[in-house]
Design an enzyme around this catalytic site. Structure first.
Site, mmCIF file in Angstrom:
data_model
loop_
_atom_site.group_PDB
_atom_site.id
_atom_site.type_symbol
_atom_site.label_atom_id
_atom_site.label_comp_id
_atom_site.label_asym_id
_atom_site.label_seq_id
_atom_site.Cartn_x
_atom_site.Cartn_y
_atom_site.Cartn_z
ATOM 1 N N GLU A 1 20.276 3.224 -30.010
ATOM 2 C CA GLU A 1 21.038 2.227 -30.119
ATOM 3 C C GLU A 1 21.807 1.825 -28.900
ATOM 4 O O GLU A 1 21.497 2.225 -27.936
ATOM 5 C CB GLU A 1 22.190 2.599 -31.188
ATOM 6 C CG GLU A 1 21.742 2.851 -32.679
ATOM 7 C CD GLU A 1 22.787 2.399 -33.784
ATOM 8 O OE1 GLU A 1 24.013 2.224 -33.369
ATOM 9 O OE2 GLU A 1 22.399 2.500 -34.753
ATOM 10 N N ASP B 1 24.217 3.462 -40.139
ATOM 11 C CA ASP B 1 24.998 4.165 -39.388
ATOM 12 C C ASP B 1 25.791 4.723 -40.246
ATOM 13 O O ASP B 1 26.674 5.906 -39.823
ATOM 14 C CB ASP B 1 25.951 3.357 -38.414
ATOM 15 C CG ASP B 1 24.869 2.608 -37.411
ATOM 16 O OD1 ASP B 1 23.836 3.232 -37.156
ATOM 17 O OD2 ASP B 1 25.481 1.590 -36.786
ATOM 18 N N HIS C 1 31.067 -2.077 -50.156
ATOM 19 C CA HIS C 1 31.267 -2.086 -49.084
ATOM 20 C C HIS C 1 30.730 -3.676 -48.277
ATOM 21 O O HIS C 1 30.457 -3.543 -47.165
ATOM 22 C CB HIS C 1 30.542 -0.943 -48.101
ATOM 23 C CG HIS C 1 31.597 0.053 -48.146
ATOM 24 N ND1 HIS C 1 32.214 0.472 -49.288
ATOM 25 C CD2 HIS C 1 32.076 0.879 -47.114
ATOM 26 C CE1 HIS C 1 33.059 1.486 -49.171
ATOM 27 N NE2 HIS C 1 32.836 1.731 -47.793
HETATM 28 P P1 FAD Z 1 27.834 -3.667 -52.571
HETATM 29 O O1 FAD Z 1 28.745 -4.228 -51.378
HETATM 30 O O2 FAD Z 1 28.361 -2.731 -53.453
HETATM 31 O O3 FAD Z 1 26.871 -4.820 -52.820
HETATM 32 C C1 FAD Z 1 26.089 -5.466 -51.645
HETATM 33 C C2 FAD Z 1 25.219 -6.649 -52.415
HETATM 34 O O4 FAD Z 1 24.088 -5.921 -53.196
HETATM 35 C C3 FAD Z 1 25.912 -7.260 -53.460
HETATM 36 O O5 FAD Z 1 25.260 -8.621 -53.485
HETATM 37 C C4 FAD Z 1 25.577 -6.515 -54.672
HETATM 38 O O6 FAD Z 1 25.611 -7.412 -55.913
HETATM 39 C C5 FAD Z 1 24.306 -6.223 -54.405
HETATM 40 N N1 FAD Z 1 23.922 -4.974 -55.053
HETATM 41 C C6 FAD Z 1 24.701 -3.694 -55.148
HETATM 42 N N2 FAD Z 1 23.911 -2.795 -55.657
HETATM 43 C C7 FAD Z 1 22.555 -3.386 -56.215
HETATM 44 C C8 FAD Z 1 21.642 -3.016 -56.964
HETATM 45 N N3 FAD Z 1 21.684 -1.554 -57.512
HETATM 46 N N4 FAD Z 1 20.662 -3.754 -57.085
HETATM 47 C C9 FAD Z 1 20.665 -5.108 -56.467
HETATM 48 N N5 FAD Z 1 21.713 -5.639 -56.117
HETATM 49 C C10 FAD Z 1 22.639 -4.888 -56.022
HETATM 50 N N6 FAD Z 1 24.378 -1.971 -43.041
HETATM 51 C C11 FAD Z 1 23.218 -1.873 -42.181
HETATM 52 O O7 FAD Z 1 22.081 -2.323 -42.218
HETATM 53 N N7 FAD Z 1 23.259 -0.738 -41.223
HETATM 54 C C12 FAD Z 1 24.389 -0.235 -40.979
HETATM 55 O O8 FAD Z 1 24.385 0.620 -39.834
HETATM 56 C C13 FAD Z 1 25.508 -0.351 -41.619
HETATM 57 N N8 FAD Z 1 26.644 0.191 -41.537
HETATM 58 C C14 FAD Z 1 27.716 -0.279 -41.986
HETATM 59 C C15 FAD Z 1 29.042 0.393 -41.996
HETATM 60 C C16 FAD Z 1 30.105 0.382 -42.747
HETATM 61 C C17 FAD Z 1 31.283 1.193 -42.610
HETATM 62 C C18 FAD Z 1 30.029 -0.807 -43.727
HETATM 63 C C19 FAD Z 1 31.208 -1.018 -44.351
HETATM 64 C C20 FAD Z 1 28.910 -1.398 -43.829
HETATM 65 C C21 FAD Z 1 27.702 -1.094 -43.151
HETATM 66 N N9 FAD Z 1 26.441 -1.747 -43.195
HETATM 67 C C22 FAD Z 1 25.232 -1.453 -42.511
HETATM 68 C C23 FAD Z 1 26.436 -2.845 -44.189
HETATM 69 C C24 FAD Z 1 25.787 -2.264 -45.561
HETATM 70 O O9 FAD Z 1 24.485 -2.063 -45.782
HETATM 71 C C25 FAD Z 1 26.107 -3.497 -46.613
HETATM 72 O O10 FAD Z 1 27.427 -4.062 -46.964
HETATM 73 C C26 FAD Z 1 25.755 -2.989 -48.079
HETATM 74 O O11 FAD Z 1 25.660 -4.112 -49.009
HETATM 75 C C27 FAD Z 1 26.843 -2.168 -48.659
HETATM 76 O O12 FAD Z 1 26.438 -1.182 -49.692
HETATM 77 P P2 FAD Z 1 26.979 -1.086 -50.945
HETATM 78 O O13 FAD Z 1 26.702 0.130 -51.708
HETATM 79 O O14 FAD Z 1 28.567 -1.021 -50.743
HETATM 80 O O15 FAD Z 1 26.921 -2.579 -51.536
#
Ligand code: FAD
Length: 530
Positions: A275, A164, A103
């Site tokens: 918020e 969120d 994400h």
């Molecule tokens: P990914 O997109 O898969 O990875 C993100 C980064 O972290 C990459 O660099 C990846 O290589 C690294 N990574 C992933 N897993 C690991 C691991 N296990 N160890 C080390 N590095 C790792 N953020 C907020 O703070 N507050 C919010 O309210 C919020 N709401 C959101 C709502 C939506 C609909 C979306 C799409 C995003 C939101 N986000 C929010 C942002 C979100 O926290 C970040 O985009 C987060 O990185 C997404 O998590 P993911 O598991 O999809 O990570």
């Protein structure tokens, strides 16, 4: 020290658009690399064919195809793969990206011609909840927060700090911060972790905490995946409530809105979640919210006109259990009586705790059904110091933006005294700062105001304004394309960040999609220190 670090940054080939190996070194071909990966002994497996989804993310704008996807079944699968690639040295362009739930917004979880690790397939011990005086959950780094919520609720417990949206992984949000309406009280998610298990860029499996390998612990938290892959985390829990009073009120003056927000976030017995968001030129606003909220004054609410106006919505929640309804109602009345919102706009709702926390998923289901979830998301997240938030609001909400039709704009203050400054997360200098999140969706191939180009131009104008007016803004979920900009982003934390990179991931193998470091020659500490 400065010379020393500039040498590190030079050797590590900071920040390029694509992760390329050092051209002066012999480059081993992809067929060699592929057959070499096949020799690694794994509990899980590599997939070399079904790799296309790993070249996409929620942002839907950056697409880098990997060579392979690792589906690990154990931590040792991750360690062996990293060790193998580390030992191949700088002669390959191979890098590794952990992919949580994908994400990210700008390819941060992608690895061009590298290996993507599908963290959700990591099987270790499942979530284990420990009850007692200081309850916690031991979870996999690839676990989704929604699953942790359900598992901990079986014990009447839940994590304290959230995002969120809960369909994100632990490793993904802990690599950033994890900020939501509870952060003013508990700090972000990275401040609610007791311990991590991390696999470094050399393949070492290290347990770290505030007291054990603290440098790695704080480096990894908010560290954008640069120092290691989080394979397990110990998350702090609290008793979970059953229900939530969810409240919205509107303001037409930014100064009154922000004063009330800052007031509510300044004391202990306030709401549990605070918020806010900005609404510019929306028609029939209160009516649209009536499917989820009840106006306290239905007649006056039905006469409220939002057309053409810029409004600010303060959103609050108070947790409670059914046997406390009477008391919680009194507390809420008392808190509301301290606020100066437009009286006819008070909207109330009462929902189960899980429904409140998982609220964005409801929108996801609706948007997916209409084909509107998998569109480009040119999001922009900023942290603005309190002293400049009025300048920001005046220019951005009063001049740059014409409406908020492309998606919500969140805005709420948090207090840094609740945040641990030792993590890698970068925040503005002041104690109180605002998170401002422009959560736009673009209509594919539109050339109008709902199209990608228009939204990106608008984002640029906002960033240019912040820079020109020297607001002291910091990006959250940062994205930069030059070394100077990364260095400016980290400011005084840059030295430590670079030092940690050279210690824990000396070949710059990890998280290439952040585009901070480029894979390069191993860094010779002995030569520098001699
Ligand atoms: P990914 O997109 O898969 O990875 C993100 C980064 O972290 C990459 O660099 C990846 O290589 C690294 N990574 C992933 N897993 C690991 C691991 N296990 N160890 C080390 N590095 C790792 N953020 C907020 O703070 N507050 C919010 O309210 C919020 N709401 C959101 C709502 C939506 C609909 C979306 C799409 C995003 C939101 N986000 C929010 C942002 C979100 O926290 C970040 O985009 C987060 O990185 C997404 O998590 P993911 O598991 O999809 O990570």
């Amino acid at each position: 020290m400065i010379l020393f670090l500039s040498s590190i940054t030079h050797r590590m080939n900071l920040c390029s658009n694509l992760p390329l190996a050092d051209p002066s070194l012999p480059n081993l071909g992809s067929s060699y690399v592929l057959s070499s990966l096949k020799t690694i002994h794994l509990d899980g497996h590599f997939n070399f064919d079904n790799i296309y989804h790993a070249a996409n993310d929620f942002g839907n704008r950056h697409h880098y195809l990997p060579l392979a996807i690792l589906h690990p079944k154990s931590v040792s699968d991750i360690s062996s793969t990293i060790k193998h690639i580390y030992e191949m040295g700088p002669a390959t362009e191979l890098t590794i990206a952990a992919r949580g739930h994908g994400h990210s917004l700008q390819g941060q979880a992608q690895a061009h011609r590298g290996v993507v690790i599908n963290m959700e397939s990591l099987q270790g011990p499942k979530t284990i909840v420990h009850t007692g005086k200081m309850p916690y959950a031991d979870v996999s780094g690839g676990e989704l927060w929604i699953n942790i919520l359900h598992e901990s609720l079986k014990h009447g417990l839940a994590p304290k700090s959230w995002t969120d949206y809960l369909h994100l992984t632990v490793g993904g949000t802990l690599s950033n911060a994890g900020i939501s309406g509870q952060a003013f009280r508990h700090g972000p998610q990275i401040n609610n972790v007791y311990q991590l298990e991390v696999v470094t860029g050399k393949g070492d499996i290290i347990t770290c905490s505030e007291t054990q390998n603290a440098d790695l612990f704080y480096g990894v938290l908010g560290g954008l995946g640069q120092f290691g892959i989080i394979t397990r985390a110990r998350i702090s829990l609290e008793p979970a409530p059953k229900m939530v009073k969810w409240i919205r009120v509107l303001y037409s003056e930014f100064s009154i809105f922000s004063k009330d927000q800052e007031h509510l976030t300044s004391f202990k017995n306030s709401f549990d979640y605070i918020e806010g968001f900005v609404i510019i030129n929306r028609t029939g606003l209160l009516n649209t919210w009536r499917s989820s909220f009840n106006p306290r004054e239905p007649l006056q609410a039905s006469q409220f006109n939002s057309d053409g106006r810029t409004l600010y919505c303060l959103e609050m929640a108070k947790y409670f259990n059914p046997d406390e309804t009477h008391i919680v109602n009194q507390v809420i009345e008392s808190l509301l009586s301290e606020l100066s919102y437009i009286p006819s706009t008070l909207l109330l709702s009462e929902v189960p705790y899980v429904d409140f926390l998982d609220r964005v998923h409801v929108s996801e289901i609706k948007l997916r059904a209409k084909g509107l979830w998998e569109v480009p998301h040119p999001w922009l997240n900023l942290l603005i110091p309190k002293s400049r938030i009025h300048d920001f609001a005046k220019e951005v909400f009063g001049n740059i933006l014409r409406d908020t039709g492309n998606g919500p704009i969140l805005i709420y203050p948090v207090n840094k005294s609740k945040w641990n400054n030792r993590t890698s997360l970068v925040t503005p200098q002041e104690d109180i700062f605002y998170l401002v999140a422009f959560l736009s969706s673009a209509v594919p191939s539109s050339t109008g105001t709902d199209g990608l180009e228009h939204i990106l131009t608008q984002n640029e104008r906002i960033l240019d304004f912040c820079e020109g007016a020297r607001l002291g803004m910091k990006q959250y979920l940062p994205h930069y394309s030059t070394q100077d900009k990364w260095q400016a982003h980290f400011g005084p934390k840059w030295e430590v960040f670079v030092k940690r990179k050279s210690k824990y991931d000396p070949l710059a193998i990890l998280a290439p999609g952040q585009r901070i470091f480029q894979k390069a020659t191993p860094f010779s500490w002995s030569r520098i220190l001699a």
